[in-house]
Design a protein around this motif. Structure first.
Motif, PDB file in Angstrom:
ATOM      1  N   ILE A   1       0.857  -1.190   0.000  1.00 48.50           N
ATOM      2  CA  ILE A   1       0.000   0.000   0.000  1.00 48.50           C
ATOM      3  C   ILE A   1       0.891   1.237   0.000  1.00 48.50           C
ATOM      4  O   ILE A   1       1.780   1.377   0.846  1.00 48.50           O
ATOM      5  CB  ILE A   1      -0.924   0.021   1.234  1.00 48.50           C
TER       6      ILE A   1
ATOM      7  N   ASP B   1       0.756   5.622  -1.163  1.00 47.75           N
ATOM      8  CA  ASP B   1       0.056   6.797  -1.707  1.00 47.75           C
ATOM      9  C   ASP B   1      -1.424   6.511  -1.969  1.00 47.75           C
ATOM     10  O   ASP B   1      -1.989   6.926  -2.991  1.00 47.75           O
ATOM     11  CB  ASP B   1       0.725   7.265  -3.005  1.00 47.75           C
TER      12      ASP B   1
ATOM     13  N   ARG C   1      -2.796   3.802  -2.793  1.00 46.67           N
ATOM     14  CA  ARG C   1      -3.034   2.739  -3.770  1.00 46.67           C
ATOM     15  C   ARG C   1      -2.714   1.384  -3.143  1.00 46.67           C
ATOM     16  O   ARG C   1      -1.747   1.250  -2.390  1.00 46.67           O
ATOM     17  CB  ARG C   1      -2.185   2.949  -5.026  1.00 46.67           C
ATOM     18  N   THR C   2      -3.542   0.400  -3.471  1.00 41.01           N
ATOM     19  CA  THR C   2      -3.377  -0.939  -2.904  1.00 41.01           C
ATOM     20  C   THR C   2      -3.023  -1.942  -3.996  1.00 41.01           C
ATOM     21  O   THR C   2      -3.695  -2.021  -5.025  1.00 41.01           O
ATOM     22  CB  THR C   2      -4.675  -1.402  -2.210  1.00 41.01           C
ATOM     23  N   TYR C   3      -1.956  -2.695  -3.752  1.00 40.18           N
ATOM     24  CA  TYR C   3      -1.515  -3.730  -4.687  1.00 40.18           C
ATOM     25  C   TYR C   3      -1.561  -5.075  -3.970  1.00 40.18           C
ATOM     26  O   TYR C   3      -1.044  -5.206  -2.857  1.00 40.18           O
ATOM     27  CB  TYR C   3      -0.080  -3.474  -5.152  1.00 40.18           C
TER      28      TYR C   3
ATOM     29  N   ARG D   1     -11.720  -2.156   0.596  1.00 45.74           N
ATOM     30  CA  ARG D   1     -11.206  -1.297  -0.467  1.00 45.74           C
ATOM     31  C   ARG D   1     -10.854  -2.137  -1.687  1.00 45.74           C
ATOM     32  O   ARG D   1     -10.442  -3.283  -1.572  1.00 45.74           O
ATOM     33  CB  ARG D   1      -9.973  -0.519   0.005  1.00 45.74           C
TER      34      ARG D   1
ATOM     35  N   ASP E   1      -6.019  -1.688  -6.479  1.00 47.44           N
ATOM     36  CA  ASP E   1      -5.722  -0.948  -7.707  1.00 47.44           C
ATOM     37  C   ASP E   1      -5.041  -1.840  -8.739  1.00 47.44           C
ATOM     38  O   ASP E   1      -5.135  -1.583  -9.943  1.00 47.44           O
ATOM     39  CB  ASP E   1      -4.814   0.248  -7.386  1.00 47.44           C
ATOM     40  N   ARG E   2      -4.368  -2.886  -8.244  1.00 47.04           N
ATOM     41  CA  ARG E   2      -3.678  -3.768  -9.178  1.00 47.04           C
ATOM     42  C   ARG E   2      -3.448  -5.135  -8.549  1.00 47.04           C
ATOM     43  O   ARG E   2      -3.083  -5.237  -7.379  1.00 47.04           O
ATOM     44  CB  ARG E   2      -2.332  -3.155  -9.573  1.00 47.04           C
TER      45      ARG E   2
END
Length: 211
Positions: free
Chosen positions: A142, A144, A146-148, A177, A180-181
């Protein structure tokens, strides 16, 4: 006999002028010779500098090539280490981190810092997200906002991709949540697994595709 001082002065003046002319001519010849010597010397020096520059450029090129080959060899050794560890049933967190480091460049281009990837483990005791007692384990990064979500494998097969997709869906619900990828990282990946990953919107980072 009377001395003609005017005539004498004229003779002396001509002699002085002649002497000066000869001195100047000799001096000019000396300067010309020195200039020619310096010109030749500078030309030779410049030639040697150019040759040295070419040699240095060639050496730099060779060093760069050796560096590239060393990187490839280091990567190959790391991949072999992972493969041997997997065969020996010693697959664990250390080997997972080794795989992440092998593909650091590819991951960083996707916005992931391998050294900051954390393990997420959740046991679905009552079967709220998957079947009761299911162990949900994925790597999470995680940054900024954004979650990967990542799945790290030595050899990724079709069922690994399918299971990762299911786990990712459950983790998104648990965390509340959307990821994001989704990224699956593998030293080797089966062709059908790679194709399925593309269908599911999972990004794949791998060393080789197994037909």
């Amino acid at each position: 006999m009377s001395l003609d001082w005017g005539r004498l002065e004229e003779v002396v003046e001509r002699a002085v002028r002649r002497a000066r002319s000869e001195e100047l001519r000799e001096m000019a010849d000396a300067v010309r010779a020195l200039a020619e010597y310096m010109k030749t010397g500078f030309q030779e020096t410049n030639k040697r500098i150019e040759e040295l520059g070419k040699t240095v450029a060639e050496l730099a090129k060779r060093v760069e090539e050796h560096g590239r080959r060393l990187d490839e060899l280091t990567k190959a050794v790391a991949e072999l280490k992972v493969a041997m560890g997997s065969l020996g049933r010693r697959w664990g967190r250390d080997l997972e981190r080794t795989v992440l480091e092998i593909y650091r460049d590819a991951l960083e281009k996707r916005g992931v810092e391998p050294g900051r990837v954390e393990k997420f483990v959740y046991t679905d005791v009552d079967g709220r997200y998957l079947k009761p007692g299911a162990r949900i384990e994925v790597d999470v990064y995680i940054h900024d906002g954004r979650t990967y979500l990542l799945e790290v494998k030595s050899h990724a097969e079709l069922e690994d991709v399918e299971w990762f997709a299911q786990k990712a869906g459950a983790v998104e619900k648990i965390l509340g949540r959307k990821a994001d990828r989704l990224i699956i990282v593998a030293v080797n990946i089966d062709k059908e697994a790679l194709e399925r990953a593309a269908q599911l919107g999972i990004d794949a980072v791998y060393g080789a595709v197994i037909e």
